[in-house]
Design a protein around this motif. Structure first.
Motif, PDB file in Angstrom:
ATOM      1  N   VAL A 118       8.227 -16.444 -19.423  1.00 38.62           N
ATOM      2  CA  VAL A 118       7.792 -15.094 -19.060  1.00 38.62           C
ATOM      3  C   VAL A 118       7.361 -15.077 -17.600  1.00 38.62           C
ATOM      4  O   VAL A 118       6.960 -16.090 -17.045  1.00 38.62           O
ATOM      5  N   SER A 119       7.464 -13.917 -16.994  1.00 35.63           N
ATOM      6  CA  SER A 119       6.819 -13.700 -15.698  1.00 35.63           C
ATOM      7  C   SER A 119       5.835 -12.570 -15.905  1.00 35.63           C
ATOM      8  O   SER A 119       6.099 -11.615 -16.636  1.00 35.63           O
ATOM      9  N   THR A 120       4.670 -12.699 -15.308  1.00 33.06           N
ATOM     10  CA  THR A 120       3.622 -11.700 -15.469  1.00 33.06           C
ATOM     11  C   THR A 120       2.722 -11.703 -14.242  1.00 33.06           C
ATOM     12  O   THR A 120       2.881 -12.531 -13.343  1.00 33.06           O
ATOM     13  N   THR A 121       1.798 -10.767 -14.208  1.00 33.81           N
ATOM     14  CA  THR A 121       0.864 -10.642 -13.092  1.00 33.81           C
ATOM     15  C   THR A 121      -0.555 -10.546 -13.619  1.00 33.81           C
ATOM     16  O   THR A 121      -0.785 -10.113 -14.752  1.00 33.81           O
ATOM     17  N   GLY A 122      -1.513 -10.945 -12.791  1.00 34.70           N
ATOM     18  CA  GLY A 122      -2.924 -10.845 -13.143  1.00 34.70           C
ATOM     19  C   GLY A 122      -3.778 -11.436 -12.040  1.00 34.70           C
ATOM     20  O   GLY A 122      -3.278 -11.820 -10.986  1.00 34.70           O
ATOM     21  N   PHE A 123      -5.070 -11.494 -12.296  1.00 33.52           N
ATOM     22  CA  PHE A 123      -6.030 -12.005 -11.323  1.00 33.52           C
ATOM     23  C   PHE A 123      -6.366 -13.453 -11.662  1.00 33.52           C
ATOM     24  O   PHE A 123      -6.820 -13.753 -12.768  1.00 33.52           O
ATOM     25  N   LEU A 124      -6.135 -14.341 -10.699  1.00 26.51           N
ATOM     26  CA  LEU A 124      -6.304 -15.771 -10.927  1.00 26.51           C
ATOM     27  C   LEU A 124      -7.734 -16.210 -10.637  1.00 26.51           C
ATOM     28  O   LEU A 124      -8.338 -15.775  -9.658  1.00 26.51           O
ATOM     29  N   LYS A 125      -8.245 -17.064 -11.516  1.00 22.43           N
ATOM     30  CA  LYS A 125      -9.570 -17.646 -11.304  1.00 22.43           C
ATOM     31  C   LYS A 125      -9.431 -19.159 -11.290  1.00 22.43           C
ATOM     32  O   LYS A 125      -8.927 -19.750 -12.241  1.00 22.43           O
ATOM     33  N   TYR A 126      -9.861 -19.749 -10.193  1.00 21.30           N
ATOM     34  CA  TYR A 126      -9.821 -21.206 -10.057  1.00 21.30           C
ATOM     35  C   TYR A 126     -11.170 -21.699  -9.571  1.00 21.30           C
ATOM     36  O   TYR A 126     -11.667 -21.267  -8.524  1.00 21.30           O
ATOM     37  N   ILE A 127     -11.765 -22.567 -10.348  1.00 20.75           N
ATOM     38  CA  ILE A 127     -12.977 -23.276  -9.950  1.00 20.75           C
ATOM     39  C   ILE A 127     -12.684 -24.748 -10.179  1.00 20.75           C
ATOM     40  O   ILE A 127     -12.281 -25.144 -11.278  1.00 20.75           O
ATOM     41  N   GLU A 128     -12.851 -25.543  -9.132  1.00 18.44           N
ATOM     42  CA  GLU A 128     -12.508 -26.971  -9.234  1.00 18.44           C
ATOM     43  C   GLU A 128     -13.213 -27.613 -10.419  1.00 18.44           C
ATOM     44  O   GLU A 128     -14.395 -27.385 -10.650  1.00 18.44           O
ATOM     45  N   GLY A 129     -12.446 -28.358 -11.196  1.00 15.48           N
ATOM     46  CA  GLY A 129     -12.992 -29.042 -12.357  1.00 15.48           C
ATOM     47  C   GLY A 129     -12.953 -28.221 -13.631  1.00 15.48           C
ATOM     48  O   GLY A 129     -13.308 -28.709 -14.697  1.00 15.48           O
ATOM     49  N   GLU A 130     -12.559 -26.945 -13.537  1.00 10.63           N
ATOM     50  CA  GLU A 130     -12.458 -26.083 -14.717  1.00 10.63           C
ATOM     51  C   GLU A 130     -11.013 -25.682 -14.939  1.00 10.63           C
ATOM     52  O   GLU A 130     -10.150 -25.902 -14.090  1.00 10.63           O
TER      53      GLU A 130
END
Length: 146
Positions: A45-57
């Motif tokens: 699938v291809s989709t869109t959204g808001f990415l959340k990245y916190i190192e170690g999570e």
């Protein structure tokens, strides 16, 4: 007209990440994927959204900015990168961005998440596309005043 061109550019870009995925992926809204995960289980699938990245999570994709802000796990997918193609350190650039991606959808029966998208080999920031559009718009306004 300009937004149609940008959307067309995004669709072309997101669907040309890799030839294999281009042939096997279809664009879906996160709403469809969250509402009917069993329908898309095991599909590219291809989709869109808001990415959340916190190192170690875990890396997550949220439906909206509010879902990201309030950490609404029912409106998010956990993301698993193809580490041979995406370096986790580079992913920090996309934190908080509205992004498009292609991956393999997994309907996980997990209490916290709406699903999982695996084998993600490419991510594009749609915020960057919108920023380019604004620059062009400002430049054109400046030219029309001359």
């Amino acid at each position: 007209m300009r937004s149609s061109i940008i959307i067309f550019y995004f669709l072309i870009t997101i669907n040309t990440f890799s030839q294999e995925k281009e042939l096997n992926s279809t664009r879906y809204s996160m709403i469809s994927l969250i509402a009917n995960p069993e329908k898309y289980d095991g599909k590219w699938v291809s989709t869109t959204g808001f990415l959340k990245y916190i190192e170690g999570e875990e890396i997550r994709l949220f439906l909206s900015k509010d879902d990201l802000y309030y950490n609404n796990m029912k409106n998010c997918f956990v993301l698993y990168l193809d580490k041979s193609k995406i370096n986790e350190k580079n992913i920090s650039y996309f934190n908080g961005h509205y992004v498009g991606l292609i991956g393999y959808f997994g309907n996980i029966k997990h209490y916290f998440y709406g699903g999982a998208i695996e084998n993600i080999s490419d991510i594009i920031s749609i915020d960057d596309i919108k920023a380019e559009e604004k620059v062009i718009e400002i430049e054109q306004r400046g030219k029309s005043k001359d």
